[in-house]
Write a protein that holds these residues in place. Structure first.
Motif, PDB file in Angstrom:
ATOM      1  N   VAL A 139      -6.763 -71.544 -55.229  1.00  0.00           N
ATOM      2  CA  VAL A 139      -7.388 -70.149 -54.588  1.00  0.00           C
ATOM      3  C   VAL A 139      -6.898 -70.434 -52.794  1.00  0.00           C
ATOM      4  CG1 VAL A 139      -8.250 -67.950 -55.012  1.00  0.00           C
ATOM      5  CG2 VAL A 139      -8.113 -69.531 -56.406  1.00  0.00           C
ATOM      6  N   LEU A 140      -6.287 -69.536 -52.329  1.00  0.00           N
ATOM      7  CA  LEU A 140      -5.484 -69.319 -50.898  1.00  0.00           C
ATOM      8  C   LEU A 140      -6.489 -68.402 -50.278  1.00  0.00           C
ATOM      9  CD1 LEU A 140      -5.115 -71.114 -48.113  1.00  0.00           C
ATOM     10  CD2 LEU A 140      -2.404 -70.745 -49.000  1.00  0.00           C
ATOM     11  N   MET A 141      -6.795 -68.499 -49.629  1.00  0.00           N
ATOM     12  CA  MET A 141      -7.498 -66.722 -49.014  1.00  0.00           C
ATOM     13  C   MET A 141      -7.390 -67.032 -47.575  1.00  0.00           C
ATOM     14  SD  MET A 141     -10.961 -66.506 -51.150  1.00  0.00           S
ATOM     15  CE  MET A 141     -12.003 -68.012 -50.743  1.00  0.00           C
ATOM     16  N   ALA A 142      -6.886 -65.561 -46.728  1.00  0.00           N
ATOM     17  CA  ALA A 142      -6.960 -65.379 -44.913  1.00  0.00           C
ATOM     18  C   ALA A 142      -7.626 -64.282 -45.012  1.00  0.00           C
ATOM     19  CB  ALA A 142      -5.312 -65.541 -45.514  1.00  0.00           C
ATOM     20  N   GLY A 143      -8.149 -64.088 -44.151  1.00  0.00           N
ATOM     21  CA  GLY A 143      -8.707 -62.267 -43.588  1.00  0.00           C
ATOM     22  C   GLY A 143      -9.675 -62.895 -43.380  1.00  0.00           C
ATOM     23  N   MET A 144     -10.335 -62.033 -42.964  1.00  0.00           N
ATOM     24  CA  MET A 144     -11.757 -61.680 -42.494  1.00  0.00           C
ATOM     25  C   MET A 144     -12.975 -62.514 -43.450  1.00  0.00           C
ATOM     26  SD  MET A 144     -12.479 -59.923 -39.865  1.00  0.00           S
ATOM     27  CE  MET A 144     -13.977 -59.532 -39.620  1.00  0.00           C
ATOM     28  N   GLU A 199      -3.848 -61.641 -39.359  1.00  0.00           N
ATOM     29  CA  GLU A 199      -2.448 -61.838 -39.119  1.00  0.00           C
ATOM     30  C   GLU A 199      -1.636 -62.880 -38.783  1.00  0.00           C
ATOM     31  OE1 GLU A 199      -5.272 -60.409 -38.192  1.00  0.00           O
ATOM     32  OE2 GLU A 199      -5.339 -58.067 -37.573  1.00  0.00           O
ATOM     33  N   GLU A 200      -2.598 -64.225 -38.687  1.00  0.00           N
ATOM     34  CA  GLU A 200      -1.042 -65.628 -38.482  1.00  0.00           C
ATOM     35  C   GLU A 200      -1.022 -65.667 -39.427  1.00  0.00           C
ATOM     36  OE1 GLU A 200      -4.913 -65.080 -38.566  1.00  0.00           O
ATOM     37  OE2 GLU A 200      -4.614 -65.791 -40.412  1.00  0.00           O
ATOM     38  N   LYS A 216      -2.119 -55.898 -33.029  1.00  0.00           N
ATOM     39  CA  LYS A 216      -2.330 -56.720 -32.608  1.00  0.00           C
ATOM     40  C   LYS A 216      -0.885 -57.015 -32.063  1.00  0.00           C
ATOM     41  CE  LYS A 216      -5.954 -58.912 -34.438  1.00  0.00           C
ATOM     42  NZ  LYS A 216      -7.154 -58.699 -33.966  1.00  0.00           N
ATOM     43  N   TRP A 217      -0.609 -56.765 -30.523  1.00  0.00           N
ATOM     44  CA  TRP A 217       0.124 -57.970 -29.562  1.00  0.00           C
ATOM     45  C   TRP A 217       0.328 -58.286 -29.278  1.00  0.00           C
ATOM     46  CZ3 TRP A 217       3.973 -54.113 -28.796  1.00  0.00           C
ATOM     47  CH2 TRP A 217       3.215 -52.009 -28.659  1.00  0.00           C
ATOM     48  N   VAL A 218       1.268 -59.740 -29.697  1.00  0.00           N
ATOM     49  CA  VAL A 218       1.752 -61.100 -29.945  1.00  0.00           C
ATOM     50  C   VAL A 218       2.510 -61.990 -28.789  1.00  0.00           C
ATOM     51  CG1 VAL A 218       1.293 -63.188 -31.210  1.00  0.00           C
ATOM     52  CG2 VAL A 218       0.424 -61.064 -31.896  1.00  0.00           C
ATOM     53  N   ARG A 219       2.078 -62.829 -28.206  1.00  0.00           N
ATOM     54  CA  ARG A 219       3.637 -63.331 -27.942  1.00  0.00           C
ATOM     55  C   ARG A 219       3.786 -64.928 -28.185  1.00  0.00           C
ATOM     56  NH1 ARG A 219       5.473 -62.376 -22.509  1.00  0.00           N
ATOM     57  NH2 ARG A 219       3.894 -61.824 -21.581  1.00  0.00           N
ATOM     58  N   LEU A 220       4.453 -64.563 -29.031  1.00  0.00           N
ATOM     59  CA  LEU A 220       5.326 -66.133 -29.582  1.00  0.00           C
ATOM     60  C   LEU A 220       6.317 -66.726 -28.808  1.00  0.00           C
ATOM     61  CD1 LEU A 220       6.174 -65.537 -33.418  1.00  0.00           C
ATOM     62  CD2 LEU A 220       4.144 -66.889 -32.225  1.00  0.00           C
ATOM     63  N   ASN A 221       5.562 -68.304 -28.381  1.00  0.00           N
ATOM     64  CA  ASN A 221       7.313 -69.262 -27.515  1.00  0.00           C
ATOM     65  C   ASN A 221       7.495 -70.348 -29.196  1.00  0.00           C
ATOM     66  OD1 ASN A 221       8.906 -70.467 -26.187  1.00  0.00           O
ATOM     67  ND2 ASN A 221       7.622 -71.039 -24.383  1.00  0.00           N
ATOM     68  N   ARG A 228      12.705 -54.233 -34.623  1.00  0.00           N
ATOM     69  CA  ARG A 228      12.435 -54.890 -36.084  1.00  0.00           C
ATOM     70  C   ARG A 228      11.193 -54.031 -36.585  1.00  0.00           C
ATOM     71  NH1 ARG A 228      14.102 -60.253 -37.748  1.00  0.00           N
ATOM     72  NH2 ARG A 228      12.313 -61.356 -36.684  1.00  0.00           N
ATOM     73  N   SER A 229      11.978 -54.055 -37.978  1.00  0.00           N
ATOM     74  CA  SER A 229      10.519 -53.794 -38.568  1.00  0.00           C
ATOM     75  C   SER A 229      10.678 -54.087 -40.031  1.00  0.00           C
ATOM     76  CB  SER A 229      10.242 -52.187 -39.484  1.00  0.00           C
ATOM     77  OG  SER A 229      10.215 -51.398 -38.112  1.00  0.00           O
ATOM     78  N   ILE A 230       9.328 -55.590 -40.159  1.00  0.00           N
ATOM     79  CA  ILE A 230       9.377 -56.378 -41.587  1.00  0.00           C
ATOM     80  C   ILE A 230       7.561 -55.643 -42.359  1.00  0.00           C
ATOM     81  CG2 ILE A 230       8.145 -58.239 -42.249  1.00  0.00           C
ATOM     82  CD1 ILE A 230      10.383 -59.224 -40.048  1.00  0.00           C
ATOM     83  N   ASP A 231       7.756 -55.463 -43.887  1.00  0.00           N
ATOM     84  CA  ASP A 231       6.985 -55.192 -44.174  1.00  0.00           C
ATOM     85  C   ASP A 231       5.603 -56.784 -44.532  1.00  0.00           C
ATOM     86  OD1 ASP A 231       6.486 -53.102 -47.280  1.00  0.00           O
ATOM     87  OD2 ASP A 231       5.842 -55.712 -47.506  1.00  0.00           O
ATOM     88  N   GLY A 232       4.582 -56.016 -43.741  1.00  0.00           N
ATOM     89  CA  GLY A 232       3.360 -56.764 -43.483  1.00  0.00           C
ATOM     90  C   GLY A 232       3.136 -57.336 -45.169  1.00  0.00           C
ATOM     91  N   ASP A 233       2.850 -57.137 -45.888  1.00  0.00           N
ATOM     92  CA  ASP A 233       2.512 -57.223 -47.861  1.00  0.00           C
ATOM     93  C   ASP A 233       3.465 -59.142 -48.027  1.00  0.00           C
ATOM     94  OD1 ASP A 233       0.618 -55.527 -48.590  1.00  0.00           O
ATOM     95  OD2 ASP A 233       1.282 -53.832 -49.331  1.00  0.00           O
ATOM     96  N   GLN A 234       4.399 -58.439 -47.952  1.00  0.00           N
ATOM     97  CA  GLN A 234       5.699 -59.400 -48.332  1.00  0.00           C
ATOM     98  C   GLN A 234       5.125 -61.009 -47.041  1.00  0.00           C
ATOM     99  OE1 GLN A 234       9.680 -58.368 -48.210  1.00  0.00           O
ATOM    100  NE2 GLN A 234       9.086 -56.690 -49.705  1.00  0.00           N
ATOM    101  N   ALA A 235       5.042 -59.930 -45.941  1.00  0.00           N
ATOM    102  CA  ALA A 235       4.863 -61.219 -45.323  1.00  0.00           C
ATOM    103  C   ALA A 235       3.570 -61.906 -45.470  1.00  0.00           C
ATOM    104  CB  ALA A 235       4.742 -60.578 -43.755  1.00  0.00           C
ATOM    105  N   VAL A 236       2.297 -61.219 -45.903  1.00  0.00           N
ATOM    106  CA  VAL A 236       0.991 -62.312 -46.393  1.00  0.00           C
ATOM    107  C   VAL A 236       1.774 -63.013 -47.190  1.00  0.00           C
ATOM    108  CG1 VAL A 236      -0.955 -61.831 -47.140  1.00  0.00           C
ATOM    109  CG2 VAL A 236      -0.273 -59.992 -45.671  1.00  0.00           C
TER     110      VAL A 236
END
Lengths: 313, 313
Positions: free
Chosen positions: A70-75, A134-135, A160-165, A288-296
């Motif tokens: 079981v892999l858990m993310a979030g609060m 969110e990560e 969250k507003w994120v700057r990625l490199n 451009r938009s990406i579905d959040g549930d699928q991304a998780v």
């Protein structure tokens, strides 16, 4: 869902946030077998209640899946969750998250369990900032061979507003727009009409425009009341107007501070990303938009694979 | 207070707002004889309950004061009050308010009663705006032979920024800063530490400074959480920091929009005006402060005198 279907499960991916619990059962190849969800965010669980609640929430699956991780993310990894997992400090590569997994035992010896670390960094205001969960969405949404700078926005209670490199999170800034929206529409003078109401595209747009005028957000908020009071706006459209004011102000300030050089990637609930896309467009900013549930789900699967977790029965 | 003292009363001046009821008994020369107050704002009174509540609240005085007029200002003249009194449209001379008094009969024939009209105008954002009650504070605070332009700020639940020319209100803008402050500290993630706490001058100042950085208000609000979470701020100072963020953002936006050419006149509770004075100073803007309660009493007395109301028994 038959017992035979469930037995193909190789990973239980859990997104356990402040308000909600969401679990996805994945096959070894990442295919989704089943989903569970409950309004059982960490705020709704007693301090010592996490093992019992997790056992209960996963009870449709666990008897069929001995040994499945079981892999858990979030609060769930915060001081108010099961165990406080240290943040990774930015700049942090998304590929380093797997090294920070913390083993926990809410399900005893039956199923190994792990919690994902969150990120800690500096914001555009040089304030300290934090994220948990969110990560994983970023990991799931990101092109595997991403290069150069990219700006992402994950709308929500605490956007969250994120700057990625490339695959490295450089810095990020939280805006508590969603949280403030709920409080303002329910607990100020605006509550009489803004507490209810459906979304209204025209009123939302009017809010986006209004907030570009002088006077500041605290002034523009009051216009929701006066416009309704003086008959210039239908009361049932006030909540959409308020949403336009708040999202408009957030997007204006963030675009100004970050100055994205290419499309902003929006990750989240499609009902929200469409609003942010419109606000960005008003500032000449494409997205451009990406579905959040699928991304998780995708992010947790990638992470588990990297950590060598999924296992067939 | 003896019955003989009370009998010198010539005017009952009432400030009946959203949250509170305040009454002052004045002699014919304007001297204050007695004061009453109760947490009985119009939101705490049933629609048909105003006559009974007013009779009850004034019961220490009324038996001694047959025929003495009652002059009421504030939200009592709104659609949610006793009678909806039309607004005067700006630009409006403060000397015209007396012509807009509306006679009401909550005390039957025993005591004549009147409600003051509020003002309606355009804000710095060219939004419609309204006030009820503040016009009386302005009247009470204003130099009788005021000339030229003057900027006033009346902090509170719904702060008003007013542009006067001589004795004429040209335009004004409401900022719902106080209302938002209550909602945000009690009903968002900040509630765990910001719901309580005393004022802290240093944390307040830190908020004033923080909000001058890039990122926008919705981002800066979240820094109250992260600074506490990461040990950079004592939890009990978070409410003062939040106050600094909100007042700082309001003052910044308003000074930018109005560009006052001389001292700003602050009218209100001294505990609030001192905070606004500090925020203004950070923007290189000088100010002077006037006690709001005294201004209300003085304003109602002036208005009553102009309307020929005070009468001795």
């Amino acid at each position: 869902m038959t017992a035979a279907d469930l037995k193909a499960g190789a990973l239980i991916a859990v997104d356990w946030g402040t308000s909600n619990f969401r679990a996805t059962l994945l096959a070894a190849d990442g295919a989704v077998i089943d989903r569970l969800q409950a309004p059982k965010g960490i705020l709704h669980v007693e301090r010592d209640g996490f093992p019992a609640v997790l056992t209960e929430l996963l009870s449709p699956w666990l008897p069929h899946l001995p040994g499945v991780p079981v892999l858990m993310a979030g609060m769930i990894g915060s001081a108010d969750g099961l165990v406080e997992v240290p943040y990774l400090a930015c700049p942090a590569s998304l590929d380093d998250i797997a090294d920070g997994l913390v083993r926990v035992t809410p399900l005893g010896e039956a199923n190994p369990a792990y919690i994902v670390p969150g990120l800690r960094g500096q914001s555009v205001a040089d304030s300290p900032d934090v994220m948990r969960g969110e990560e994983i969405q970023i990991l799931g949404a990101l092109d595997p061979d991403a290069r150069g700078e990219q700006i992402l926005c994950l709308p929500g209670t605490h956007a969250k507003w994120v700057r990625l490199n490339g695959r490295t999170v450089q810095s990020f800034s939280t805006c508590m727009t969603g949280d403030a929206y709920s409080a303002l529409r329910q607990h100020t003078i605006l509550r009489r009409f803004a507490a209810g109401g459906e979304h209204d595209a025209k009123a939302f747009r009017r809010g986006l425009e209004r907030v570009r005028r002088p006077g500041g957000l605290m002034h523009h908020l009051f216009s929701a009341r006066t416009e309704v009071l003086l008959g210039d706006m239908l009361p049932e459209t006030a909540s959409a107007y308020l949403s336009g004011l708040l999202i408009g102000d957030e997007v204006r300030a963030m675009v100004e501070a970050i100055q994205p050089q290419s499309d902003v990637t929006l990750i989240g609930d499609p009902r929200l990303t469409v609003l942010y896309a419109e606000a960005l467009e008003r500032h000449g900013q494409s997205s451009r938009s990406i579905d959040g549930d699928q991304a998780v789900t995708h992010g947790l699967y990638q992470l588990a694979t990297r950590a060598g977790l999924p296992q067939s029965n």
